[in-house]
Motif scaffolding. Sequence first.
Motif, mmCIF file in Angstrom:
data_model
loop_
_atom_site.group_PDB
_atom_site.id
_atom_site.type_symbol
_atom_site.label_atom_id
_atom_site.label_comp_id
_atom_site.label_asym_id
_atom_site.label_seq_id
_atom_site.Cartn_x
_atom_site.Cartn_y
_atom_site.Cartn_z
ATOM 1 N N SER A 56 0.691 -1.300 0.065
ATOM 2 C CA SER A 56 -0.017 0.013 -0.051
ATOM 3 C C SER A 56 0.728 1.268 0.052
ATOM 4 N N PHE A 57 1.840 0.986 0.484
ATOM 5 C CA PHE A 57 2.960 2.187 0.466
ATOM 6 C C PHE A 57 3.321 2.527 -1.033
ATOM 7 N N GLY A 58 3.078 1.853 -2.024
ATOM 8 C CA GLY A 58 3.138 2.081 -3.240
ATOM 9 C C GLY A 58 2.046 3.315 -3.886
ATOM 10 N N GLN A 59 1.009 3.454 -3.062
ATOM 11 C CA GLN A 59 0.011 4.483 -3.390
ATOM 12 C C GLN A 59 0.738 5.740 -3.238
ATOM 13 N N ILE A 60 1.908 6.025 -2.433
ATOM 14 C CA ILE A 60 2.449 7.347 -2.542
ATOM 15 C C ILE A 60 3.665 7.440 -3.515
ATOM 16 N N VAL A 61 4.489 6.303 -3.774
ATOM 17 C CA VAL A 61 5.489 6.168 -4.451
ATOM 18 C C VAL A 61 5.027 6.483 -5.959
ATOM 19 N N LEU A 62 4.121 5.400 -6.526
ATOM 20 C CA LEU A 62 3.989 5.458 -7.880
ATOM 21 C C LEU A 62 3.327 6.747 -8.231
ATOM 22 N N PRO A 63 2.293 7.605 -7.649
ATOM 23 C CA PRO A 63 1.926 8.751 -7.878
ATOM 24 C C PRO A 63 2.860 9.901 -7.931
ATOM 25 N N LEU A 64 3.676 9.916 -6.754
ATOM 26 C CA LEU A 64 4.817 10.955 -6.711
ATOM 27 C C LEU A 64 5.692 10.533 -7.887
ATOM 28 N N ILE A 65 6.004 9.455 -8.514
ATOM 29 C CA ILE A 65 6.828 9.201 -9.679
ATOM 30 C C ILE A 65 5.908 10.098 -10.816
ATOM 31 N N GLY A 66 4.809 9.910 -10.855
ATOM 32 C CA GLY A 66 3.949 10.395 -12.045
ATOM 33 C C GLY A 66 4.274 11.876 -11.691
ATOM 34 N N ILE A 67 4.012 12.455 -10.580
ATOM 35 C CA ILE A 67 4.166 14.015 -10.467
ATOM 36 C C ILE A 67 5.802 14.453 -10.901
ATOM 37 N N MET A 68 6.663 13.697 -10.542
ATOM 38 C CA MET A 68 7.899 14.095 -11.224
ATOM 39 C C MET A 68 7.921 14.055 -12.683
ATOM 40 N N LEU A 69 7.421 12.709 -13.098
ATOM 41 C CA LEU A 69 7.250 13.005 -14.567
ATOM 42 C C LEU A 69 6.441 14.242 -15.332
ATOM 43 N N LEU A 70 5.471 14.636 -14.754
ATOM 44 C CA LEU A 70 4.793 15.724 -15.242
ATOM 45 C C LEU A 70 5.487 17.006 -15.041
#
Length: 812
Positions: free
Chosen positions: A244-258
Motif C-alpha cells: 500500500s505504500f506504493g500509493q505514495i511512491v507511484l503517484p509521486l513518480i507520476g508528479i515528477m514525470l509531469l
Amino acid sequence: MRARLLAPLAALLALLLTVTVALAQDGPDYDAWTKVADNAERVTEQGRASDEALETLRAQLVDWREQFLSAQGLNSDRIATLRNQIAALGPAPDAAAGTTESEDVAARRAELTDQLNRLRAPVIAGEEAYLRADGLIREIDTLIRDRRTERLLELGPTPLDPRNWGEAGKALLSTARAIYDESIASWQSPTGRVKLYSNLPVTLLFLFLGALLIGRSRVWIRRLASRIRKLTRKGSGVWRVMVSFGQIVLPLIGIMLLLRALELTGVFGPRAAPLIDSLPAWGASLLLVWWVGDEVFSRNDELATIPINATLRAEARVHIAILALCQVAHSFVWTLVSSENYSEEVRVVLELPVIAVAGVSLLRLGLILSARRVASPDAEGETTQSYAMRLMWFIGRAAMVIGVVGPVMQAVGYGSAGVALVYPAIGTLILLGVITILQRLVFDLYYLVTGERDQEQGGLIPVLAGFVLVLLALPVLALIWGARTADLTEIWARFREGYSFGETRISPGDFLTFVLVFMIGYMATRILQGGLRNSVLPKTRIDPGGQTALLSGIGYVGIFISALIAITSAGIDLTALGYVAGALSVGIGFGLQNIVSNFVSGIILLIERPISKGDWIAVGGQMGYVRDISVRSTRIETFDRTDVIVPNSDFISGTVTNYTRGNTIGRVIAPVGVAYGTDTRKVEKILREIAEAHPMVLANPPPNVVFRGFGADSLDFEIRVILRDVNWSMSVHSDLNHEIARRFAEEGIEIPFAQRDIWLRNPEALRQAVAGQGEPVAPSAPVLDEPPENPTDEPEQNDAPSAEGSEGEGRI
C-alpha cells in the motif's frame, strides 16, 4: 647522596613533562576563540542581527564548545598518576600545627605539584572557555525564542477589513498576469518553439506516463493488496502495508514525470519557478496524508486502526483529504508571499479562507474522534473505557478547540498565532495516525516471525511498540510545534556531555561501556553456572542443597566482579560517589535494615546450609517442603500446595524443625485401644506382625509395640516404627490403621468407644415430674465423670433407677 640520585630522574621527568605540555597545547586556538567570543558578545548585546545570522553564529559557538569539551580530557591519565604520586608522599605538613617533613619529600612534593599545575593549565583553560561558549549559546537561544514569542503574539492587520481585499486581488492578478506574459513570450520566441518541438515526443511520453500513474496507480495498489490478503493470512498485514505504500511512491513518480514534462516545454519563466519547484513537495505531502487517512480510517473494518463505524470513517477520510489540501494551499500562499514580496495585509487575506476551511474540518474530525462509544463489558460484567478511547476523546476535544480558536485568532489579527495553532494540530493528527499504522505493522511483524497473535487490544507487544514509537516521535512532534532543530541538537549535546561527579564526567559512552562490559560478565557468569550445574556438579558427591548454595555463591561473586570491571572499564571514579553513599548510608540503613538482615541471613543459610532445597521443615507455624532459597527469602510449598514466602531472618533468629536434614529416616507412632478384658499379649503380637509386614518399615531398628497403660475407656497400645522415608509417614500411618482394623476384626478383638457415667442428684424430683405429682423441684446440674461423694455407702447401678428405686442419688 639521595638528592644527587634524584636529580637525573627529576630532569627526565621534566623533559617528559615539557613534551607532554607541548603536545597538549596542540588543542583549541584560544586567540581565535577570543575573537569569536568577543564578536558573539557584541552581537547579543546589540540584538540587531537577524535570526539567520544568529543561527550561523550559534553553529560556530557549538563547534568551539565541542573542542573545549574534548580539551577537558587532556592529560587525564598523567594527571591521575601525579595525584597518586602526591598522595603517596602522605599529607602535606600543617604549619599551624607545627608539623614538618624532610627536605627531600618537600622538594619532591613541590616538584610534583608544579608538574600537576602545568598539566592542569590547559584543562582549566578548556573548562573556562567551555563555560563561556555555553553561556553565549544560551544567550542566543534566549534571544531567538524571545523574538519568536513577540512575533507570535503580535497584533497584525485583520483580514476582515474590506480595504485589504482589493489589494489582495490586485496582487494575485498581477502575479498571474506576469506568469502568463512570461509563458506567451517564451512561446512566441523562436528559441522557445524550437525547444518545444524538439522535446515534444519525450514531453508527450512523460505527460502520458505521469497522468497514468497519478490516475490509476492507487487502483492497482489496492487490487494487489487485496489479492495478497486473500492468498495468505499469516504476514498478510506486513505485505499489505508495504504494497500500500506504493500509493505514495507511484503517484509521486507520476508528479515528477509531469514536472519534467513542464521543464522540457520551456514555457514557464522565472516567476513560476518557485511554484514549479515546490510541486514535488506538495504532491508528496498530499499523497502521504491521503495514505494515512486511508489506513487509519480504512474501508475494511479489520484494517482500520481507529474503531469507529463505517459511516464516520468515510466522513473522516473526506476531512483528512481536506486537511491535506489545506496544508498544500497554506504552503502555496507562503511561497507566493515570499517570492512575490506580498504585504502582510495580502498574506492574511489569502490565508483566511484556507485556515477557515481547515478549522471546519478539524472541528468535524474532532467531533468524530470524541464521539461517545459503548465500551465492551469486562469479565466481571462492568463496562470500562480503555485508555486508547480516553486518549482519542481528549485528542478530539483538543482538535475541536483549535478548529474554532485558530480561525478566530486569524480573523481578529493574530494571524501568526492562528497559523501556529491550526497547522501544527493537523501535523500532530497525521503523526498520531502514522504511529498507529507503525504500531499495527510491528504487531503484524511479530505475528509473522513467531506465529503468535495476541488477540487482546491491550496486549504486551502492541503496548510496548506504541511506547517506543511515541518516544521516537517526540522530536518530530517538537519540530511540528515550532521547536528549532538547534533546540533538539542542544538536548542531544547535553546528553552526550554527560554529568559531572566531582572530577569525573560520566557520558553516555561511558554508560554504554559499563552496560556492555557488565552484560558480558553477567553472561559469562551464567555460562559458568550452567556448565557447573549440568556437567561438573552432577559427577561430584555434593548433595543438591550444597550444589545450589555453590551455584548461588558463584552467581553473586560473578555479578559483583562484573560490576567492578565494568566500572573500571568505563573510567568511573567512585571517590565522589563514595561521599554521597556515606551520607546516605545512615538513612538507608534505618530504612532497609530488614532487607539487609534478610540478605545476610540468606548468605548464612547458603553457607551453613541448615536447610536445603527439598527438606521438610516447620518454621513459624508453617510446615512444608523447601522449594527455593534466595538471598532475601525462602519459598516453602505446604502440603496444601500453597507457596509461603518466609524471610530468611526467621530461620536464623527463630526455631526451625527439619524432618529430613541429612536423611529421610523418621519415626511414626500409631496409637490404638482395645476393650478391657482382651489378652494384651495377643494384641502385642498382632500389632508387631502388622508393623513388621509393612514394606516402608525398617527391620533395624525393629518395630516396637508399647502397652501405654489403662485408659478411661480402653487398654492403650502404640506401634512405634522407623520409616525408610519419613515423607510417607501419613500414608504409612493410614496403612497401619487399615491393617489393625482388619486383623482385630478377624481375631474378634473389640476397639471400644468412649463411655461416660451420668450421676443425677435428687432423682425423686425426676420421678415426680414424670408422674405429674405437684410442681417438680429443679434438680441440681448433672455431674459428668464424677463419682458419688461416698461410693462405698451405695452399690453401683448400671441401669437407670426405676420409680420404685431407693431415694437419694442415682447413676446411669
